[in-house]
Design an enzyme around this catalytic site. Structure first.
Site, PDB file in Angstrom:
ATOM      1  CB  SER A   1      -0.970   0.003   1.184  1.00  0.00           C
ATOM      2  OG  SER A   1      -1.880  -1.054   1.046  1.00  0.00           O
TER       3      SER A   1
ATOM      4  CE  LYS B   1     -10.436 -21.847  13.540  1.00  0.00           C
ATOM      5  NZ  LYS B   1      -9.077 -21.520  13.106  1.00  0.00           N
TER       6      LYS B   1
ATOM      7  CE  LYS C   1      -7.622  -6.889   6.861  1.00  0.00           C
ATOM      8  NZ  LYS C   1      -7.812  -7.617   5.620  1.00  0.00           N
TER       9      LYS C   1
ATOM     10  N   GLY D   1      -4.654 -13.186  -7.033  1.00  0.00           N
ATOM     11  CA  GLY D   1      -4.905 -12.400  -5.821  1.00  0.00           C
ATOM     12  C   GLY D   1      -4.591 -10.922  -6.017  1.00  0.00           C
TER      13      GLY D   1
ATOM     14  N   GLY E   1     -11.139 -22.415   2.904  1.00  0.00           N
ATOM     15  CA  GLY E   1     -10.701 -21.615   4.046  1.00  0.00           C
ATOM     16  C   GLY E   1     -11.881 -20.963   4.734  1.00  0.00           C
TER      17      GLY E   1
ATOM     18  N   GLY F   1     -11.116 -18.395   7.392  1.00  0.00           N
ATOM     19  CA  GLY F   1     -10.504 -17.387   8.255  1.00  0.00           C
ATOM     20  C   GLY F   1     -11.010 -15.992   7.924  1.00  0.00           C
TER      21      GLY F   1
ATOM     22  NE  ARG G   1      -5.486 -26.446   9.119  1.00  0.00           N
ATOM     23  CZ  ARG G   1      -4.370 -25.744   9.296  1.00  0.00           C
ATOM     24  NH1 ARG G   1      -3.231 -26.163   8.781  1.00  0.00           N
ATOM     25  NH2 ARG G   1      -4.380 -24.615   9.966  1.00  0.00           N
ATOM     26  CB  THR G   2     -10.586 -26.269  11.745  1.00  0.00           C
ATOM     27  OG1 THR G   2      -9.157 -26.212  11.720  1.00  0.00           O
ATOM     28  CG2 THR G   2     -11.080 -26.539  13.147  1.00  0.00           C
TER      29      THR G   2
HETATM   30  P1  NAP Z   1      -6.463 -16.684   8.459  1.00  0.00           P
HETATM   31  O1  NAP Z   1      -7.511 -15.880   9.105  1.00  0.00           O
HETATM   32  O2  NAP Z   1      -5.301 -17.161   9.259  1.00  0.00           O
HETATM   33  O3  NAP Z   1      -7.191 -17.981   7.816  1.00  0.00           O
HETATM   34  C1  NAP Z   1      -6.451 -18.967   7.145  1.00  0.00           C
HETATM   35  C2  NAP Z   1      -7.393 -20.050   6.653  1.00  0.00           C
HETATM   36  O4  NAP Z   1      -6.621 -20.956   5.899  1.00  0.00           O
HETATM   37  C3  NAP Z   1      -8.048 -20.848   7.759  1.00  0.00           C
HETATM   38  O5  NAP Z   1      -9.321 -21.247   7.343  1.00  0.00           O
HETATM   39  C4  NAP Z   1      -7.097 -22.054   7.907  1.00  0.00           C
HETATM   40  O6  NAP Z   1      -7.768 -23.228   8.336  1.00  0.00           O
HETATM   41  C5  NAP Z   1      -6.670 -22.251   6.488  1.00  0.00           C
HETATM   42  N1  NAP Z   1      -5.337 -22.862   6.448  1.00  0.00           N
HETATM   43  C6  NAP Z   1      -4.190 -22.326   6.926  1.00  0.00           C
HETATM   44  N2  NAP Z   1      -3.168 -23.173   6.683  1.00  0.00           N
HETATM   45  C7  NAP Z   1      -3.696 -24.243   6.081  1.00  0.00           C
HETATM   46  C8  NAP Z   1      -3.131 -25.467   5.599  1.00  0.00           C
HETATM   47  N3  NAP Z   1      -1.828 -25.732   5.715  1.00  0.00           N
HETATM   48  N4  NAP Z   1      -3.957 -26.352   5.012  1.00  0.00           N
HETATM   49  C9  NAP Z   1      -5.262 -26.099   4.904  1.00  0.00           C
HETATM   50  N5  NAP Z   1      -5.849 -24.973   5.342  1.00  0.00           N
HETATM   51  C10 NAP Z   1      -5.065 -24.052   5.925  1.00  0.00           C
HETATM   52  O7  NAP Z   1      -5.822 -15.939   7.214  1.00  0.00           O
HETATM   53  P2  NAP Z   1      -6.540 -14.838   6.292  1.00  0.00           P
HETATM   54  O8  NAP Z   1      -6.347 -13.511   6.884  1.00  0.00           O
HETATM   55  O9  NAP Z   1      -7.909 -15.298   5.993  1.00  0.00           O
HETATM   56  O10 NAP Z   1      -5.620 -14.871   4.971  1.00  0.00           O
HETATM   57  C11 NAP Z   1      -5.651 -15.983   4.084  1.00  0.00           C
HETATM   58  C12 NAP Z   1      -4.815 -15.645   2.855  1.00  0.00           C
HETATM   59  O11 NAP Z   1      -5.474 -14.651   2.064  1.00  0.00           O
HETATM   60  C13 NAP Z   1      -3.459 -15.000   3.185  1.00  0.00           C
HETATM   61  O12 NAP Z   1      -2.487 -15.979   3.399  1.00  0.00           O
HETATM   62  C14 NAP Z   1      -3.164 -14.146   1.967  1.00  0.00           C
HETATM   63  O13 NAP Z   1      -2.331 -14.860   1.067  1.00  0.00           O
HETATM   64  C15 NAP Z   1      -4.512 -13.933   1.325  1.00  0.00           C
HETATM   65  N6  NAP Z   1      -4.868 -12.496   1.304  1.00  0.00           N
HETATM   66  C16 NAP Z   1      -5.004 -11.898   0.100  1.00  0.00           C
HETATM   67  C17 NAP Z   1      -5.329 -10.555   0.021  1.00  0.00           C
HETATM   68  C18 NAP Z   1      -5.450  -9.876  -1.319  1.00  0.00           C
HETATM   69  O14 NAP Z   1      -5.634  -8.645  -1.382  1.00  0.00           O
HETATM   70  N7  NAP Z   1      -5.387 -10.606  -2.395  1.00  0.00           N
HETATM   71  C19 NAP Z   1      -5.532  -9.801   1.188  1.00  0.00           C
HETATM   72  C20 NAP Z   1      -5.384 -10.440   2.408  1.00  0.00           C
HETATM   73  C21 NAP Z   1      -5.040 -11.784   2.456  1.00  0.00           C
HETATM   74  P3  NAP Z   1      -8.015 -23.541   9.886  1.00  0.00           P
HETATM   75  O15 NAP Z   1      -9.313 -22.858  10.217  1.00  0.00           O
HETATM   76  O16 NAP Z   1      -8.107 -25.002   9.914  1.00  0.00           O
HETATM   77  O17 NAP Z   1      -6.858 -22.987  10.633  1.00  0.00           O
END
Ligand code: NAP
Length: 463
Positions: free
Chosen positions: A222, A354, A269, A433, A326, A328, A350-351
């Site tokens: 940003s 959630k 957030k 993305g 996912g 999260g 995975r979980t």
């Molecule tokens: P988060 O809140 O930590 O959520 C991560 C999710 O991914 C959870 O559902 C988790 O499952 C799952 N996960 C994590 N590791 C895993 C694995 N090894 N195998 C299977 N599932 C897995 O993260 P977030 O903030 O949502 O961000 C997710 C991704 O979005 C980031 O890594 C980033 O690359 C991307 N992102 C993109 C933008 C953009 O502008 N394009 C902006 C922000 C983020 P559990 O519930 O089982 O833990």
């Protein structure tokens, strides 16, 4: 002298205060409504009545585009702020002061000096409705804001002159802010630039600061993007990193230096909501996360533009069958976006608990990843970190990809993830993305400044 532009609802005192500023600063005064009437030889009510609002707005846009670039005080029509093109012209090399007043005061002023109605509502209701409708545009238009409810035009002009001379933060607030920035992990060059702006001897008090709030957030794209856009649109702003483990600290500093706004990222957030006066009723309230804070006229308003970053690239897929991987933070905004596009959504995580919790919130189906093959979706959205450097795993097997599948990978580092690469080889339509980042950033820029940046422009600047 930078051009000084006054924005605000009718009855907030733009013309009277503008004339006083003009005589105090010894520069010409221009009222855009007067220019429109002089140019067309007709009154504004007449143009509205016979040609309609659309024609009026088009004439207004031409007038705004032809304004002198400097050494002038400009008073604008009340609706000018709603047009992104107008905001692009008005904001260029200008300082914009938003004038506000309470509804009763405006009503009293309009009763004394009647103007043609904007709606069929009684005057008080009309003012309330129109101000509410335009409020976010007014906030976006403001570099500075002053309340004229209880001041005479001379006092209000005096307040504006003080603002332009001193800016908002006091010397001690600026010094405290610099201590905060020095304790973060800001590299040498941005730190020196910030120091120049905040406490340097050449300080321009009208330069406004804003930035990304997170911990960590040094990786954020940003600052590079916003500072490039400030140069492009000639905005007197500087965007930096507000990196600290304590959100309380960040919010204190942002308020004390009268920051224009913050892009909010992990892990703040949700936490940021308690610091806000208002949150966006459509998204932030439902998603429960804010990624954009606009400070204006003493209020802090929170929005969520992440979901729009997912929604925009998928507009043509309304009603599709979608799988969201996912559950999260990012998946929550994505689920909201997919449901907003009336998609049939299954959340796989995975979980499983959630996935269930998120699915129940937005009326989706849910499950674990092993049911993917039973669904055969039109669209898959990856909202997990799988594929993000340094973890180069592909969340799907090659045999789970097929030609008529659209793959949207929200991971954007690297820009071409293993999932996108495999999907391309299978002939799928792919969306990276980066597109989400671009669209959410365009929305943020609009909320901060009222300007609509073309997607191509953003794409070019982050390349
Ligand atoms: P988060 O809140 O930590 O959520 C991560 C999710 O991914 C959870 O559902 C988790 O499952 C799952 N996960 C994590 N590791 C895993 C694995 N090894 N195998 C299977 N599932 C897995 O993260 P977030 O903030 O949502 O961000 C997710 C991704 O979005 C980031 O890594 C980033 O690359 C991307 N992102 C993109 C933008 C953009 O502008 N394009 C902006 C922000 C983020 P559990 O519930 O089982 O833990």
């Amino acid at each position: 002298m930078r051009r000084i532009v006054l924005t605000g609802f009718r009855g907030t005192g733009k013309t009277g205060i503008g004339k006083i500023l003009s005589s105090r600063l010894n520069v010409p005064f221009i009222d855009t409504d007067d220019l429109i009437e002089a140019g067309t030889g007709r009154s504004i009510p007449d143009i509205f009545h016979y040609d309609g609002e659309e024609r009026f707005r088009s004439i207004e846009r031409e007038v705004i585009a032809s304004l002198p670039a400097a050494d002038v005080i400009v008073s604008t029509g009340g609706g000018v702020v709603c047009d992104p093109k107008n905001m692009e012209y008005l904001r260029s090399k200008s300082t914009i002061v938003l004038l506000v007043a309470d509804i009763d005061t405006i009503e009293q002023r309009l009763i004394k000096k009647p103007r043609p109605p904007l709606t069929s509502l009684p005057l008080h209701e009309e003012i309330a409705a129109m101000m509410d409708r335009r409020r976010r545009n007014y906030y976006a238009s403001a570099d500075f804001c002053t309340d004229t409810s209880e001041t005479t035009p001379v006092q209000a002009a005096e307040n504006i002159l003080v603002l332009l001379r001193n800016g908002v933060p006091t010397t001690s607030q600026r010094n405290t802010a610099m201590t905060f920035f020095r304790t973060g992990r800001l590299p040498e060059v941005p730190l020196r630039k910030l120091e120049d702006i905040l406490v340097g001897t050449q300080r321009d008090p009208t330069t406004r600061i804003m930035g990304v709030a997170g911990y960590p957030c040094a990786h954020s794209m940003s600052p590079k993007l916003f500072n490039a856009l400030f140069d492009h649109y000639h905005l007197n702003y500087h965007y930096t990193w507000f990196e600290d483990p304590e959100l309380d600290e960040i919010m204190n500093v942002a308020r004390s230096i009268d920051a224009k706004g913050l892009s909010v990222t992990i892990p703040f957030k949700q936490e940021v909501i308690q610091y806000l006066d208002e949150i966006d009723e459509h998204a932030a309230q439902q998603i429960g996360a804010v990624n954009t804070v606009v400070f204006s006229c003493g209020t802090a308003v929170g929005y969520n533009t992440d979901w729009l970053g997912v929604r925009k690239p998928l507009i043509s897929m309304k009603g599709a069958k979608a799988v969201l991987l996912g559950a999260g933070g990012v998946a929550t905004g994505a689920a909201y976006a997919l449901k907003d596009l009336e998609m049939e959504v299954t959340i796989l995580n995975r979980t499983p608990e959630k996935a269930k919790k998120l699915a129940e919130r937005f009326g989706c189906a849910w499950g674990t990843w092993d049911i993917f093959d039973q669904i055969r979706p039109d669209l898959v959205v990856n909202a997990t970190p799988l594929g993000m450097q340094p973890d180069t795993r592909n969340p799907l097997r090659e045999d789970q990809l097929y030609k008529d599948l659209t793959v949207f990978d929200l991971v954007y580092t690297p820009p071409v993830t293993p999932l996108i690469e495999a999907a391309r080889l299978k002939g799928c339509r792919t969306i990276s993305g980066t597109e989400m980042f671009i669209e959410q950033a365009r929305e943020q820029f609009y909320l901060f400044f009222g300007i609509d940046v073309p997607a191509e422009k953003v794409r070019g600047l982050i390349a």
